[in-house]
Scaffold this motif. Structure first.
Motif, mmCIF file in Angstrom:
data_model
loop_
_atom_site.group_PDB
_atom_site.id
_atom_site.type_symbol
_atom_site.label_atom_id
_atom_site.label_comp_id
_atom_site.label_asym_id
_atom_site.label_seq_id
_atom_site.Cartn_x
_atom_site.Cartn_y
_atom_site.Cartn_z
ATOM 1 N N ILE A 161 0.815 -1.200 0.000
ATOM 2 C CA ILE A 161 0.000 0.000 0.000
ATOM 3 C C ILE A 161 0.856 1.260 0.000
ATOM 4 N N GLU A 162 2.119 1.153 -0.409
ATOM 5 C CA GLU A 162 2.963 2.324 -0.534
ATOM 6 C C GLU A 162 2.504 3.149 -1.734
ATOM 7 N N PRO A 163 2.565 4.487 -1.670
ATOM 8 C CA PRO A 163 2.171 5.307 -2.817
ATOM 9 C C PRO A 163 3.086 5.078 -4.007
ATOM 10 N N LYS A 164 2.525 5.255 -5.185
ATOM 11 C CA LYS A 164 3.317 5.088 -6.398
ATOM 12 C C LYS A 164 4.365 6.191 -6.501
ATOM 13 N N LYS A 165 5.479 5.891 -7.134
ATOM 14 C CA LYS A 165 6.596 6.830 -7.212
ATOM 15 C C LYS A 165 6.225 8.103 -7.955
ATOM 16 N N ASP A 166 5.374 7.971 -8.992
ATOM 17 C CA ASP A 166 5.073 9.158 -9.775
ATOM 18 C C ASP A 166 4.200 10.153 -9.021
ATOM 19 N N THR A 167 3.554 9.743 -7.919
ATOM 20 C CA THR A 167 2.739 10.664 -7.143
ATOM 21 C C THR A 167 3.503 11.240 -5.967
ATOM 22 N N GLU A 168 4.656 10.688 -5.640
ATOM 23 C CA GLU A 168 5.401 11.180 -4.493
ATOM 24 C C GLU A 168 5.942 12.587 -4.742
ATOM 25 N N LYS A 169 6.153 12.940 -6.011
ATOM 26 C CA LYS A 169 6.695 14.253 -6.342
ATOM 27 C C LYS A 169 5.600 15.307 -6.421
ATOM 28 N N SER A 170 4.349 14.862 -6.447
ATOM 29 C CA SER A 170 3.235 15.773 -6.600
ATOM 30 C C SER A 170 2.666 16.153 -5.235
ATOM 31 N N THR A 171 2.017 17.336 -5.185
ATOM 32 C CA THR A 171 1.364 17.744 -3.949
ATOM 33 C C THR A 171 -0.066 17.207 -3.870
ATOM 34 N N LEU A 172 -0.567 16.604 -4.952
ATOM 35 C CA LEU A 172 -1.919 16.067 -4.943
ATOM 36 C C LEU A 172 -2.011 14.918 -3.953
ATOM 37 N N LEU A 173 -2.963 15.009 -3.051
ATOM 38 C CA LEU A 173 -3.117 14.015 -1.993
ATOM 39 C C LEU A 173 -4.346 13.146 -2.189
ATOM 40 N N LEU A 174 -5.473 13.777 -2.474
ATOM 41 C CA LEU A 174 -6.750 13.062 -2.583
ATOM 42 C C LEU A 174 -7.453 13.480 -3.861
ATOM 43 N N ASP A 175 -7.907 12.500 -4.615
ATOM 44 C CA ASP A 175 -8.618 12.759 -5.862
ATOM 45 C C ASP A 175 -9.841 11.853 -5.906
ATOM 46 N N ILE A 176 -11.007 12.414 -5.626
ATOM 47 C CA ILE A 176 -12.263 11.656 -5.653
ATOM 48 C C ILE A 176 -12.918 11.865 -7.005
ATOM 49 N N ARG A 177 -13.240 10.764 -7.667
ATOM 50 C CA ARG A 177 -13.777 10.840 -9.017
ATOM 51 C C ARG A 177 -15.126 10.107 -9.102
ATOM 52 N N ASN A 178 -16.175 10.859 -9.393
ATOM 53 C CA ASN A 178 -17.502 10.298 -9.662
ATOM 54 C C ASN A 178 -17.954 9.341 -8.553
ATOM 55 N N LEU A 179 -17.744 9.712 -7.314
ATOM 56 C CA LEU A 179 -18.066 8.842 -6.181
ATOM 57 C C LEU A 179 -19.567 8.849 -5.892
ATOM 58 N N SER A 180 -20.128 7.652 -5.759
ATOM 59 C CA SER A 180 -21.533 7.497 -5.388
ATOM 60 C C SER A 180 -21.644 6.554 -4.205
ATOM 61 N N VAL A 181 -22.646 6.781 -3.374
ATOM 62 C CA VAL A 181 -22.965 5.897 -2.256
ATOM 63 C C VAL A 181 -24.429 5.516 -2.376
ATOM 64 N N ALA A 182 -24.724 4.212 -2.303
ATOM 65 C CA ALA A 182 -26.093 3.721 -2.495
ATOM 66 C C ALA A 182 -26.534 2.879 -1.308
ATOM 67 N N PHE A 183 -27.848 2.853 -1.106
ATOM 68 C CA PHE A 183 -28.461 1.966 -0.121
ATOM 69 C C PHE A 183 -29.372 0.992 -0.849
ATOM 70 N N GLY A 184 -29.522 -0.196 -0.265
ATOM 71 C CA GLY A 184 -30.409 -1.194 -0.850
ATOM 72 C C GLY A 184 -29.933 -1.658 -2.204
ATOM 73 N N LYS A 185 -30.836 -1.697 -3.157
ATOM 74 C CA LYS A 185 -30.510 -2.156 -4.497
ATOM 75 C C LYS A 185 -29.985 -1.028 -5.378
ATOM 76 N N GLY A 186 -29.804 0.136 -4.782
ATOM 77 C CA GLY A 186 -29.282 1.250 -5.556
ATOM 78 C C GLY A 186 -30.319 2.270 -5.942
ATOM 79 N N ASP A 187 -31.580 2.104 -5.444
ATOM 80 C CA ASP A 187 -32.629 3.045 -5.793
ATOM 81 C C ASP A 187 -32.540 4.320 -4.963
ATOM 82 N N TYR A 188 -31.733 4.304 -3.900
ATOM 83 C CA TYR A 188 -31.520 5.499 -3.090
ATOM 84 C C TYR A 188 -30.038 5.834 -3.114
ATOM 85 N N LEU A 189 -29.718 6.974 -3.728
ATOM 86 C CA LEU A 189 -28.333 7.412 -3.871
ATOM 87 C C LEU A 189 -28.145 8.742 -3.143
ATOM 88 N N PRO A 190 -27.789 8.712 -1.854
ATOM 89 C CA PRO A 190 -27.576 9.974 -1.133
ATOM 90 C C PRO A 190 -26.326 10.721 -1.588
#
Length: 348
Positions: free
Chosen positions: A21-50
């Motif tokens: 779980i060590e970070p990749k070498k190409d990201t160690e030189k960057s200041t970017l820490l967290l990049d969330i992309r198109n994140l969804s959270v669902a309950f049940g069968k997916g009919d409720y997406l808060p």
């Protein structure tokens, strides 16, 4: 050994999680820490997406705010980063890239190794975040003993200094005390100490000042800002208090109905989205300014679990809506260095 000297030696000896779980070498030189992309959270069968397709980025040493009314999905988005979603919730799609690693694809054991060590969380209510049957010292020193396999004496000494760094006047007495003997502000300092114990790269603060009076809330905010800046930690600060964020956060993500409606750094002076403007208008006046400004409530209420919307989710409450707002969901439009999800900026 002091906390600071321990952290330096830990970095020198690479006492962080295994190579899997060590970070990749190409990201160690960057200041970017967290990049969330198109994140969804669902309950049940997916009919409720808060949470519906959230995009968010955070750099090292940066404080980013996440604001919105209750029920907008802020805390669920934060819990998904730590793998602490409630029973029945899941992440059907999206990526959470932390230091070059997609947390969603990690094995549970690798995820646990990150949480608490490279990622820390300050929970909303410190009384329920702390175990009432264990002393403060047992809960703080457990972090060093579990993650670093320290002996009891060494963990205790580091805990003393850590409690001192967060402003507790008598760390040794605090170490032997139970949570119920502390005020809300002091309990919150303990929770902050636990979140920052191992010098994490990312701290998620989930409404850490909600139950505190304004004076204590300001002290806690200043403390968190000071400690994280000294350690170059990235902070995702979730709150309802827009005034605190105005002097704390470099940028702010405005969330509504599970979506990011605006990303800005000027939300108090020049809000773009009608929802952001409504939040600013509903902000109580600063007592020191002796303002006679009246509060302007936002009409209506936010969408519930059963509500469906084809267009902009804020359209039923918006005083500036027009035909396109009801027909389709607006994308995020770039306006200078900001982003806004509103058709009125489609030509920008």
């Amino acid at each position: 050994m002091t906390v600071d000297s321990y952290l330096k030696s830990a970095l020198a000896l690479k006492k962080y999680p295994p190579s899997a779980i060590e970070p990749k070498k190409d990201t160690e030189k960057s200041t970017l820490l967290l990049d969330i992309r198109n994140l969804s959270v669902a309950f049940g069968k997916g009919d409720y997406l808060p949470v519906k397709g959230v995009d968010l980025i955070l750099a090292k040493g940066e404080v980013a705010g996440l604001v919105g009314e209750s029920g907008s999905g802020k805390s669920l988005a934060a819990f998904s980063l730590m793998g602490l979603l409630p029973f029945g919730a899941r992440v059907p799609n999206g990526e959470i890239i932390f230091k070059g690693l997609d947390l969603i694809k990690l094995a549970p054991k690798e995820r646990r190794a990150l949480c608490g060590k490279q990622m820390g969380m300050i929970f909303q209510e410190p009384l329920t975040a702390l175990n009432p049957v264990l002393t403060i010292g047992e809960q703080v020193s457990e972090i060093f003993r579990y993650h670093e396999h320290m002996k009891k004496k060494e963990a205790r000494e580091l805990s003393y200094e850590l409690l001192s760094q967060v402003g507790l006047p008598n760390p040794k007495a605090a170490y032997s005390s139970y949570p119920h003997r502390f005020s809300g502000g002091m309990r919150q300092r303990v929770v902050i100490a636990m979140a920052l114990a191992l010098n994490p790269d990312l701290v998620i603060a989930d409404e850490p000042t909600t139950a505190l009076d304004p004076t204590i809330a300001l002290q806690i905010t200043r403390l968190l800002h000071k400690l994280t800046k000294e350690r170059n930690t990235g902070v995702l600060f979730i709150t309802h208090n827009l005034r605190i964020l105005s002097s704390l956060a470099y940028k702010v993500f405005v969330m509504y109905a599970g979506l990011i409606l605006e990303e800005t750094g000027q939300f108090l002076k020049d809000p773009l989205h009608p929802y952001t403007r409504a939040l600013v208008d509903a902000l109580p006046p600063n007592p020191s300014e002796k303002s006679t400004k009246a509060l302007i409530p936002i009409p209506g209420q936010g969408p519930g679990p059963a509500d469906k919307f084809k267009g902009c989710p804020f359209e039923p409450r918006c005083t500036m809506s027009f035909a396109p707002c009801t027909e389709s969901l607006p994308p995020l439009f770039k306006v200078d260095e900001r982003s806004v999800r509103c058709f009125r900026y489609g030509s920008c």
